[in-house]
Structure formats: structure tokens, C-alpha cells
Design an enzyme around this catalytic site. Structure first.
Site, PDB file in Angstrom:
ATOM      1  N   ASP A 200       0.820  -1.206   0.000  1.00 26.04           N
ATOM      2  CA  ASP A 200       0.000   0.000   0.000  1.00 26.04           C
ATOM      3  C   ASP A 200       0.859   1.264   0.000  1.00 26.04           C
ATOM      4  O   ASP A 200       2.077   1.219   0.248  1.00 26.04           O
ATOM      5  CB  ASP A 200      -0.913  -0.023   1.238  1.00 26.04           C
TER       6      ASP A 200
ATOM      7  N   ASP B 164     -10.787   1.676  -3.399  1.00 24.23           N
ATOM      8  CA  ASP B 164     -11.362   1.326  -2.098  1.00 24.23           C
ATOM      9  C   ASP B 164     -12.881   1.294  -2.185  1.00 24.23           C
ATOM     10  O   ASP B 164     -13.546   0.838  -1.261  1.00 24.23           O
ATOM     11  CB  ASP B 164     -10.939   2.347  -1.032  1.00 24.23           C
TER      12      ASP B 164
END
Ligand code: GLA
Length: 739
Positions: A473, A541
Site C-alpha cells: 500500500d 477502495d
């Protein structure tokens, strides 16, 4: 195939040709890029005609006839010799002069290609043309590289700038420049923001400069580096279209300039914004690789060329062509609130559903109980996991299910052991307040010792956990780089990107069998550079099926399904609050690399049964869904429908995803015309709920289409209806029937 005939260079792929010539001034005149044309004895039909001087233009030189660089389509341009459009190269000598004039010196044609120093690039069979240009006044060289990937209809380009006897400062070094002798184009880019990535941004080009770029330090969800340039009358299915992209994960810039004379120039490369690179005598700078394609079959042709190229020449390693596992990710189920027992319970439930991998997302290290601390401390949190990652791995092995792990290696929290030890490793302005992004700072990975530390500590965590999968990430953008300027100040963004590539090369290289998934707050670094190291990226997301259907379809303008992480998450959706059925969420997510992001241990019986069936269906069709050819389906606007069909290479099987948002009463049957099927094969067309079944030939399904069952909101005893309320999706299976 690359051919040199007199002063002409002709680069052919299966369906395209790219032609340019060396003029008697030594400049390279771009003559044509488009649908394949056969070889000709001469190409003077394509030369720019210039017998009469254009008033008010600057002539290149008295002896070379009427040559005004501004009035030509060129392969490459500099500054100060009469081409007043955006330049591909800009540099300054120490005496302040900045006139450049790169002209032809020599060329080479050979099979294969070499790597670009420090940067990822495409690999595999191709033919290369290398052209050396020289500017004898400033004593510098430019090498232009063209790589031809015939079967994919792709040409890639990049260049090297080399300083001769004089030190110079490069302030612009684009990877490719493409001039067209006309205007009248429209342009599409993919723009967005967190949880709303990949929105289509379509404009008509007019005179002036349009720029699609990132100054965030990453390729960004704001402006993806992919760009589609098409004829005004082109559509998804027909017309001339050009696709461009860049193998780069940092600040990029794609420019389209329509000149006063209505010529169009496209430039792509590293963003000149705060870029400046010093070259001492003999030193070179290599630009990232730019990727170009052309199709006369609309944007779909561009997408297919990119998909094939990405699958065959960008994504590499053990997982490149391997079916990806179905995973369950812990993030939205637990956020930071978990312990070993909870994880084991969820992992057991995941395995019972048929999932192959359980990914432990954020929160397993340091004392990270929220997003305010511990980044950089990649040591297991023994309060949550008293038996460590190895203990967790042992329990997972008993289930059995594979373990995956989340990391964010480029970051540091101020509240961390690492920051206490090395405050100077953070990218921040000393003596001032810090700008924060998700409460965190970047590590200065331009520094070797910082990268060495990261590689050590991450390698150690991965070894202990024996993880089979890693989610990498990156949750903040780069600011405050100027403090770290020193002697190379403005080059920081590029050096950061090189540092990132070094980290990825070393960490992914040490674990060749581990499946890596890129992520940057969702799709904030969704690009070809990352895909050279990690075969898939978490697209967004946002897991709301309604938004995802558009997001995935738009992303597939350039990127194939096998590189897109797509999850079924809980409802109401955590990002939008919208409720969609489990079937709808699956129908959309299964056209990517499937995962579940909800508490699988707390599903009720009916949900468990449904998810088990979904995973069974997905595994049976995973190769098709991940690696098949995807075609967007066209519907009338009246129908408010959206969808795609994914077809197996042998055309024996296909799966359709149909999505319809709000329900409108009393509508006629929806006409669904399929694509990509074999015209003469006979197929069974069946909705996954088995309410609609037809048999028909491929040509009937593709040319005439199917009139689907009427759509109803709620079932009322009828059998042959399409039960699709608000925001719903349905899958159809198309299977070849035995003759
Ligand atoms: C980012 C990612 C999410 C999740 C969180 C964890 O936002 O995009 O999927 O991993 O970080 O902090």
C-alpha cells in the site's frame, strides 16, 4: 518489422504502420501513423509541401530551402530553432544558453531490447530501431528507441540524452512525441479521486495545449497516464483511435497541443514540473518507456491491443499467466480490531467457503490500533498476535488456507520507533510543522540506507509469516520535497520513483513465488510501472457495485481484468452507504481478480450458501474471467444498461455481466447484442438464475441480439422475468453446444 529504405524508416505491426524520414536538414519528419499500408517505392506523397515561405515564420536556415520546423510534423523537437510548439527536450548549459538542434547521425536495427537503467519496461520478443541524433554545437546526443511488438500492434518509445563535453541541466526529457498533420481529434483521459477513480474525461481538442498530469509524486487517481486520442466521429466500435500510456509510477505528463495551423502534437513522459537533472560530461539520462497503439476499429481495438501487451509484455513472473486465488481480506471486516482467534475464525470460515487465501490487512504490527501510529515498525503486535506471524501461519496451515499480509513500506508514522531513531529519514521540512497525509510521512527512499532498512525489515516479516501474498500500500502523496533539494533538488520526485522501483525489484525479487498486489489508497498508483513488478493492483477502495461497474469498465479501456483487484464487500457499502444484493456485488466483482472484504464468519446460512456457490462458479470460470477477451456491450441510452462480455480465446464459452441502476417501470424488453462469439457456432445463452435460456448461433446473438425477459422489481409468481431491482446486476453464461 522495421525497414529502412533510402531516407525512410517504416515500422510495421500486424495492423499498423509508422513512417518517418530523415530530411536533408537531418531532422526527422513524421509522415504517418495509422492503419497498415503496404510498402511503396517512395513516400513523397506524405512529405509536407513547402515551396513558399509562410510569412512570419522562422526559416531553419537559408541553404536548406523553405524549412520551417514549426510547419512540420517531427519525431522530436527541441527549443530555439523555430518550432514554437511544446518541446520534447529542454536543457540549459551552464552559460545559460538553451538552444538545441538535434539532427540525424546514425541508426541501428536489431532484434530484442535492452533494459532501461533503473526503470521498469516491457520485455519479450520485439524489434528495435535506435536512432542517434546529435547537436554538435552543444555537444550532446539524443538516442531515440523504437520497439515494435508486431502481434500486439504496439510500438514503444523512449530516449536517452547524453552530455558530451559540456555539463548541462535537463529540464524536460519526454519519452515520446507524436505529431499529426491535422486537428479534429477528441481526447479521453481517466480522472478521479479517492474511491471515485477512473472517470472518463472526454474533451474535443481545440487550438492550445491540454495537459493530463500528476504532480502528486505518484501516477495518481487524479489523472491516470492512459490517454485515448480519436477521430471526432470514432466510437467504441469504429473509427481511428490512438492509445498512449507510460511505464512510469511518478509525476507524469501527457500533453496534446493543437497548433495555430491545426496540427496536433502529443507528448508524454516525466512531468517537467520541478524536474531538472544535471548531466556532467559523458553522463546520460534515460526516460521511461512510452507505449502507443493505433486501431481503426474504435477504442475497443486500442483496449485489446493494450490488454494483450500488458498480459504478454508488462506483467511478468510466476503469476503472470497463472490463475489468481480467491481471497478474503480482513480490512472492512475488522479494521484495526482483531486478535489471533478472530482471524483464525474468519480464516476457517473463508476456507469453508472455498477461498484460498486470507489476507491480514493493516494493524498487525507495532502498536497500530488506528491509523495514527507505527508505520515503519514492521514487527508483529504481540498483544493481538501473541504467537507471532509464524504462530498465525501455523494455525492457517492446519485449516488449511494461505496467509497474505498488508504492508506500506514507504511510510513512517511520527508515533513510531523508527521515527524516534531516524527522524531525518522522513520527507518533511525541518523546523516547521509537517504536512500530513493520513497522519503519516514518507520515508526518503532516494537514500540507499533507508531502502536497505526497508528491504531488511520487510523481508524479515515476509520470511517469518511465510506469506503467499502481499498487498503493498501507499496512502499519501508527496509534499515538502524541497527541503531535500540540496544539489539535485528538483529531481527528487524522479529519484523517489527510482527508489520505489529499487525497493520493488529487491523485495518482489526475493519472493518470486509470492503474489504481490499493488495498492495506493485504492487506485492512486495504478500504472504500467507497478505492473512490471506486481501482477495486480487494488483498483479502488470503493466496492459499491454501482460505482464499481463503471469504474471497472472505464479502467478496462486500457487495463485487462487480470490486473484489477475486485471485492465483494458488506452492505450497506462502507464507502457510499448504498445497499446492493450479494448477487449484484458478485456479478460485478467477478470480472476482476475476486476477493471478499466482509466478515465471512458472521454470514447467515443463506449467505454462506450463496457465497460458496459464487466461489465455485468463479473458480470454474476463473481463467476465462481473468484472462478472456473483454468487450463492452452497447445499449441504447433509453435502457440505462451497462455491461460487458468476456470471451474465452477458443470462443467456446463467454460470460456476460449486465448492470442496470434504477428500476423504471413498464419498459420494453432490453435488447442485448453480444460480441466476440464465433459466428457459426451454436450457443446456449442462459442467465445465472436460469430464468432465461435460448439457443442461437453466434451471428444471431451478435448481430440481432437477444430480447431479454422483462425486468421486474419484485417477483410476483412469474417465472420468465428478470428480477432486477434498483442497482442490480445479472450474469449470463454463453456456452458452445455440441454439434
Ligand atoms: C488503504 C487501502 C485499503 C486498506 C487500508 C488499510 O486505504 O486502500 O484497502 O488496506 O489502506 O489502512
Amino acid at each position: 518489422m522495421i525497414k529502412k529504405q533510402n531516407d525512410i524508416f517504416k515500422l510495421d505491426t500486424k495492423n499498423t504502420s509508422y513512417i518517418f524520414r530523415v530530411m536533408n536538414t537531418g531532422h526527422l519528419e513524421q509522415l504517418y501513423y495509422g492503419a497498415f499500408v503496404s510498402d511503396n517505392d517512395g513516400y513523397d506523397a506524405l512529405y509536407e509541401k513547402s515551396e513558399v515561405e509562410y510569412a512570419n515564420s522562422v526559416l531553419y536556415c537559408k541553404d536548406s530551402g523553405v524549412v520551417s520546423l514549426e510547419q512540420l510534423c517531427l519525431e522530436i523537437s527541441g527549443v530555439g530553432r523555430g518550432d514554437f510548439r511544446e518541446a520534447a527536450v529542454d536543457l540549459t548549459l551552464d552559460d545559460g544558453s538553451y538552444v538545441t538542434d538535434f539532427v540525424f547521425n546514425s541508426y541501428k536495427i536489431y532484434d530484442g531490447k535492452r533494459e532501461i537503467n533503473g526503470l521498469p519496461s516491457s520485455f519479450g520478443d520485439c524489434t528495435t530501431l535506435e536512432i542517434q541524433l546529435e547537436d554538435t554545437v552543444i555537444d550532446a546526443k539524443l538516442t531515440l528507441f523504437y520497439h515494435v511488438f508486431e502481434a500486439c500492434d504496439i510500438i514503444t518509445r523512449h530516449m536517452t540524452v547524453t552530455a558530451g563535453g559540456k555539463t548541462l541541466t535537463l529540464t524536460r526529457a519526454m519519452s515520446a512525441m507524436m505529431d499529426f498533420p491535422r486537428g479534429n481529434f477528441k481526447l479521453m483521459t481517466l480522472c478521479g479521486t479517492w474511491a471515485d477513480e477512473m472517470q472518463k474525461n472526454e474533451i474535443e481538442l481545440k487550438r492550445g495545449v491540454f495537459c493530463n498530469d500528476s504532480k502528486l509524486g505518484v501516477s495518481s487517481n487524479q489523472h491516470n497516464p492512459f490517454m485515448l486520442l480519436s477521430d471526432k466521429n470514432a466510437s467504441e466500435k469504429s473509427g481511428d483511435c490512438y492509445g498512449f500510456n507510460l511505464v512510469y509510477s511518478g509525476n507524469h505528463c501527457e500533453m496534446a497541443e493543437v497548433s495555430a495551423q491545426n496540427r496536433t502534437r502529443v507528448l508524454l513522459g516525466i512531468n517537467p514540473f520541478h524536474f531538472s537533472h544535471r548531466l556532467n560530461s559523458g553522463e546520460s539520462f534515460e526516460t521511461p518507456e512510452a507505449v502507443m497503439t493505433f486501431s481503426s476499429c474504435g477504442s475497443e481495438g486500442v483496449s485489446h491491443a493494450f490488454h494483450k501487451f500488458i498480459r504478454e509484455h508488462i506483467v511478468r513472473g510466476a503469476w503472470a499467466k497463472k490463475q489468481r486465488p480467491v481471497l478474503v481480506n480482513s480490512w472492512e471486516a475488522n479494521y484495526f480490531d482483531f486478535d489471533e482467534e478472530k482471524l483464525v475464525a474468519q480464516a476457517k470460515a473463508a476456507a469453508a467457503l472455498g477461498a484460498e487465501l486470507y489476507v491480514l490487512d493493516d494493524g498487525w504490527f507495532g502498536k497500530r490500533n488506528d491509523d495514527k501510529s507505527s508505520l515503519g515498525d514492521w514487527f508483529v503486535n504481540l498483544e493481538k498476535l501473541p504467537n507471532g506471524l509464524d504462530g498465525l501461519q501455523r494455525r492457517f496451515a492446519e485449516i488449511p488456507i494461505k496467509l497474505g499480509l498488508w504492508i506500506e513500506p514507504e511510510m513512517v508514522s511520527v508515533d513510531s520507533e523508527l521515527y524516534k531513531l531516524h527522524p531525518d529519514w522522513a520527507v518533511a521540512v525541518r523546523g516547521s510543522h509537517f504536512t500530513m497525509g493520513r497522519n503519516q510521512l514518507l520515508l526518503d527512499i532516494t537514500r540507499g540506507e533507508v531502502r536497505d532498512y526497508i528491504v531488511d525489515v520487510i523481508t524479515n516479516a515476509l520470511k517469518t509469516s511465510r506469506a503467499s501474498y502481499i498487498k503493498w500500500d501507499m496512502n499519501r502523496n508527496i509534499a515538502e520535497v524541497f527541503w531535500l533539494c540540496e544539489e539535485h533538488n528538483s529531481d527528487f520526485y524522479h529519484r523517489y520513483t527510482l527508489g520505489f522501483y529499487d525497493l520493488m525489484r529487491r523485495i518482489t525479487g526475493a519472493f518470486p513465488d509470492v503474489l504481490f498486489e499493488g495498492c495506493s489508497a485504492g487506485g492512486n498508483r495504478f500504472d504500467l510501472g507497478v505492473l512490471c513488478y506486481m501482477p495486480q493492483i487494488w483498483l479502488s477502495d470503493n466496492t459499491d457495485a454501482h460505482r464499481r461497474a463503471a469504474l471497472q469498465q472505464n479502467a478496462s479501456m486500457c487495463y485487462p481484468q487480470s490486473v484489477m483487484g475486485a471485492h465483494v464487500s458488506a452492505c450497506p457499502c462502507h464507502q457510499t452507504g448504498r445497499t446492493t444484493s450479494l448477487e449484484t456485488r458478485f456479478a460485478v466483482a467477478c470480472s476482476g481478480v475476486l476477493g471478499y472484504e466482509l466478515d465471512v464468519a458472521s454470514l447467515d446460512n443463506a449467505q454462506r450458501e450463496a457465497v460458496s456457490q459464487q466461489i465455485r462458479f468463479y473458480k470454474e470460470n476463473a481463467n476465462l474471467l481473468q484472462f478472456g477477451t473483454i468487450y463492452p456491450l452497447s445499449f441504447e441510452e433509453f435502457d440505462g444498461a451497462q455491461g460487458w462480455i468476456i470471451v474465452a480465446p477458443n470462443k467456446e464459452k463467454a460470460i456476460v455481466m449486465l448492470y442496470q441502476s434504477t428500476f423504471v417501470a413498464n419498459r420494453r424488453s432490453l435488447v442485448m447484442r453480444l460480441e466476440g462469439l464465433a459466428k457459426d457456432k451454436k450457443y446456449r445463452f442462459e442467465s445465472i438464475d436460469k430464468r432465461e435460456t435460448h439457443t442461437a448461433t453466434g451471428d444471431l446473438l451478435c448481430r440481432a441480439g437477444v430480447r431479454l425477459n422483462q425486468r421486474v422489481m419484485l417477483e410476483n409468481g412469474e417465472e420468465k422475468v428478470r428480477v432486477m431491482g434498483d442497482y442490480s446486476a445479472l450474469l449470463y453464461e454463453i456456452t458452445q453446444m455440441q454439434p
